[in-house]
Design a protein around this motif. Structure first.
Motif, PDB file in Angstrom:
ATOM      1  N   ALA A 182       0.833  -1.211   0.000  1.00 48.11           N
ATOM      2  CA  ALA A 182       0.000   0.000   0.000  1.00 48.11           C
ATOM      3  C   ALA A 182       0.860   1.250   0.000  1.00 48.11           C
ATOM      4  O   ALA A 182       0.498   2.261  -0.608  1.00 48.11           O
ATOM      5  CB  ALA A 182      -0.917   0.000   1.219  1.00 48.11           C
ATOM      6  N   LYS A 183       1.999   1.190   0.674  1.00 49.97           N
ATOM      7  CA  LYS A 183       2.910   2.332   0.731  1.00 49.97           C
ATOM      8  C   LYS A 183       4.312   1.839   1.022  1.00 49.97           C
ATOM      9  O   LYS A 183       4.506   0.941   1.850  1.00 49.97           O
ATOM     10  CB  LYS A 183       2.457   3.331   1.800  1.00 49.97           C
ATOM     11  CG  LYS A 183       3.196   4.670   1.748  1.00 49.97           C
ATOM     12  CD  LYS A 183       2.617   5.680   2.726  1.00 49.97           C
ATOM     13  CE  LYS A 183       1.229   6.124   2.347  1.00 49.97           C
ATOM     14  NZ  LYS A 183       1.225   6.925   1.076  1.00 49.97           N
ATOM     15  N   VAL A 184       5.275   2.436   0.340  1.00 50.86           N
ATOM     16  CA  VAL A 184       6.688   2.138   0.554  1.00 50.86           C
ATOM     17  C   VAL A 184       7.353   3.403   1.075  1.00 50.86           C
ATOM     18  O   VAL A 184       7.277   4.462   0.436  1.00 50.86           O
ATOM     19  CB  VAL A 184       7.357   1.680  -0.747  1.00 50.86           C
ATOM     20  CG1 VAL A 184       8.874   1.523  -0.555  1.00 50.86           C
ATOM     21  CG2 VAL A 184       6.749   0.378  -1.248  1.00 50.86           C
ATOM     22  N   VAL A 185       7.992   3.298   2.239  1.00 51.21           N
ATOM     23  CA  VAL A 185       8.664   4.442   2.859  1.00 51.21           C
ATOM     24  C   VAL A 185      10.163   4.132   2.913  1.00 51.21           C
ATOM     25  O   VAL A 185      10.569   3.124   3.498  1.00 51.21           O
ATOM     26  CB  VAL A 185       8.110   4.746   4.257  1.00 51.21           C
ATOM     27  CG1 VAL A 185       8.898   5.871   4.907  1.00 51.21           C
ATOM     28  CG2 VAL A 185       6.630   5.095   4.173  1.00 51.21           C
ATOM     29  N   LEU A 186      10.951   4.981   2.294  1.00 53.60           N
ATOM     30  CA  LEU A 186      12.402   4.798   2.242  1.00 53.60           C
ATOM     31  C   LEU A 186      13.072   6.073   2.699  1.00 53.60           C
ATOM     32  O   LEU A 186      12.785   7.156   2.158  1.00 53.60           O
ATOM     33  CB  LEU A 186      12.827   4.448   0.816  1.00 53.60           C
ATOM     34  CG  LEU A 186      14.339   4.327   0.561  1.00 53.60           C
ATOM     35  CD1 LEU A 186      14.968   3.238   1.413  1.00 53.60           C
ATOM     36  CD2 LEU A 186      14.612   4.076  -0.919  1.00 53.60           C
ATOM     37  N   ARG A 187      13.941   5.935   3.700  1.00 51.93           N
ATOM     38  CA  ARG A 187      14.622   7.107   4.292  1.00 51.93           C
ATOM     39  C   ARG A 187      13.617   8.171   4.731  1.00 51.93           C
ATOM     40  O   ARG A 187      13.857   9.375   4.610  1.00 51.93           O
ATOM     41  CB  ARG A 187      15.649   7.672   3.333  1.00 51.93           C
ATOM     42  CG  ARG A 187      16.789   6.699   3.014  1.00 51.93           C
ATOM     43  CD  ARG A 187      17.773   7.300   2.035  1.00 51.93           C
ATOM     44  NE  ARG A 187      18.918   6.419   1.809  1.00 51.93           N
ATOM     45  CZ  ARG A 187      18.975   5.480   0.846  1.00 51.93           C
ATOM     46  NH1 ARG A 187      17.918   5.297   0.037  1.00 51.93           N
ATOM     47  NH2 ARG A 187      20.041   4.727   0.704  1.00 51.93           N
TER      48      ARG A 187
END
Length: 357
Positions: free
Chosen positions: A348-353
């Motif tokens: 649903a969501k990808v959070v990177l840094r």
């Protein structure tokens, strides 16, 4: 960012919420108000790990910058935020400067015998040069070196080991002395005893793992990365080779037929198993979720298959997960992946840094 869970910090550690401040995770409620934060709800896992892929490589060798970028972005969008690049002739150090691309752990360039691997992939060397090249690639990489442990011997007409024991032992000892770990591509049964006795840290594919070798792997803690999505291509490889190399073709079909039983036996014996796709050669990137599904088909419990791509994989590679102060690298799903690992196919969501990508 305010993330409302369940937050799957570990198999036995599930929390209700976390916050992202300045790109980092905190479990302590900050001073800002709810109106000042973006709220995201769902089931949260650490950024997934693909522990065997090839950024900068396709079926013919090194690729250009734009192709490498697309490969890394495809992995990122599938939720794979930590990649162990298991051999590439391309210089991908520029990836480290890109905040929007996954973190990359390199194993340098493959080390193979002349004419015993895919053209344009490897340094093709003789056993007497193995130690020097292992040390060279250890210094060029990020703590890993990749050997080609076996490949088809055209004179023999079947898979055969590539290196004598003495060369392996000296080279692996040299890698360990400079702080690197060593892994090896291995399809067959015959290549494994010398590699394990020489102190190899990991075996890629490991289709040749037998009842005789499983206790040795388990006792030494030698890990495997089965790459089952890649092993699924074995029947096609066998069909293409059958007319010229019938023994090799039959061997590849047999390894494919027992692939799930091999992985389940390894897991049951306590051998560390990690997720890897072998993307970047003949396979597309972005298959990390499919590999987790394959591990469950092989008989791993869903939580164990998830761990092979998250908690235990990150610990094995020496990278943090959902920890206080760690970089905010995580994936959010609309349903509980412990109930159905197929959820991993649709983040649903990808959070990177700390940034939603």
């Amino acid at each position: 960012m305010h993330i409302v869970g369940p937050i799957l910090v570990a198999p036995d550690d599930v929390r209700d919420e976390l916050w992202v401040l300045d790109g980092r995770i905190t479990f302590e409620r900050p001073r800002f108000t709810a109106e000042e934060a973006t709220t995201v709800r769902g089931w949260v896992l650490p950024g997934l790990v693909d522990a065997h892929c090839h950024v900068g490589l396709d079926a013919h060798g090194a690729v250009d910058h734009d192709t490498s970028e697309r490969q890394a972005l495809t992995d990122r969008d599938a939720g794979a935020l930590l990649l162990r690049d298991a051999g590439s002739p391309a210089d991908t150090r520029w990836v480290d400067g890109r905040e929007d691309l996954p973190r990359l752990i390199r194993a340098g360039r493959h080390l193979a015998r002349p004419r015993r691997y895919i053209r344009n992939y490897a340094h093709e060397i003789e056993p007497g040069d193995l130690t020097a090249y292992v040390v060279q690639e250890a210094r060029r990489g990020d703590g890993w070196v990749k050997l080609v442990g076996d490949w088809i011997d055209r004179d023999r007409g079947d898979l055969a080991p590539c290196w004598p024991y003495d060369a392996l032992k000296e080279a692996i000892d040299a890698a360990h002395a400079v702080g690197a770990r060593v892994t090896a591509h291995c399809f067959s049964e015959e290549s494994l005893p010398d590699l394990v006795a020489a102190g190899i840290d990991c075996i890629e594919h490991a289709t040749g793992l037998t009842e005789d070798m499983i206790p040795e792997f388990a006792a030494r803690g030698t890990a495997i990365v089965p790459t089952l999505v890649n092993i699924g291509t074995f029947p096609g490889i066998a069909d293409a080779a059958a007319a010229k190399f019938p023994e090799y073709a039959a061997h590849m079909r047999a390894l494919h037929a027992r692939r799930y039983a091999t992985v389940r036996a390894a897991y049951d014996a306590g051998i560390p198993v990690y997720v890897g796709t072998d993307a970047g050669g003949a396979l597309a990137h972005g298959l990390v979720g499919h590999e987790v599904v394959e591990l469950v088909r092989a008989g791993l419990p869903p939580t164990a298959a998830l761990s092979a791509a998250t908690w235990s994989a990150r610990a094995w590679l020496g990278r943090p997960g959902l920890e206080e102060g760690a970089s905010a690298d995580f994936v959010v799903y609309d349903a509980d992946p412990r109930d159905d690992v197929g959820v991993l196919l649709s983040p649903a969501k990808v959070v990177l840094r700390g940034v939603a990508r």
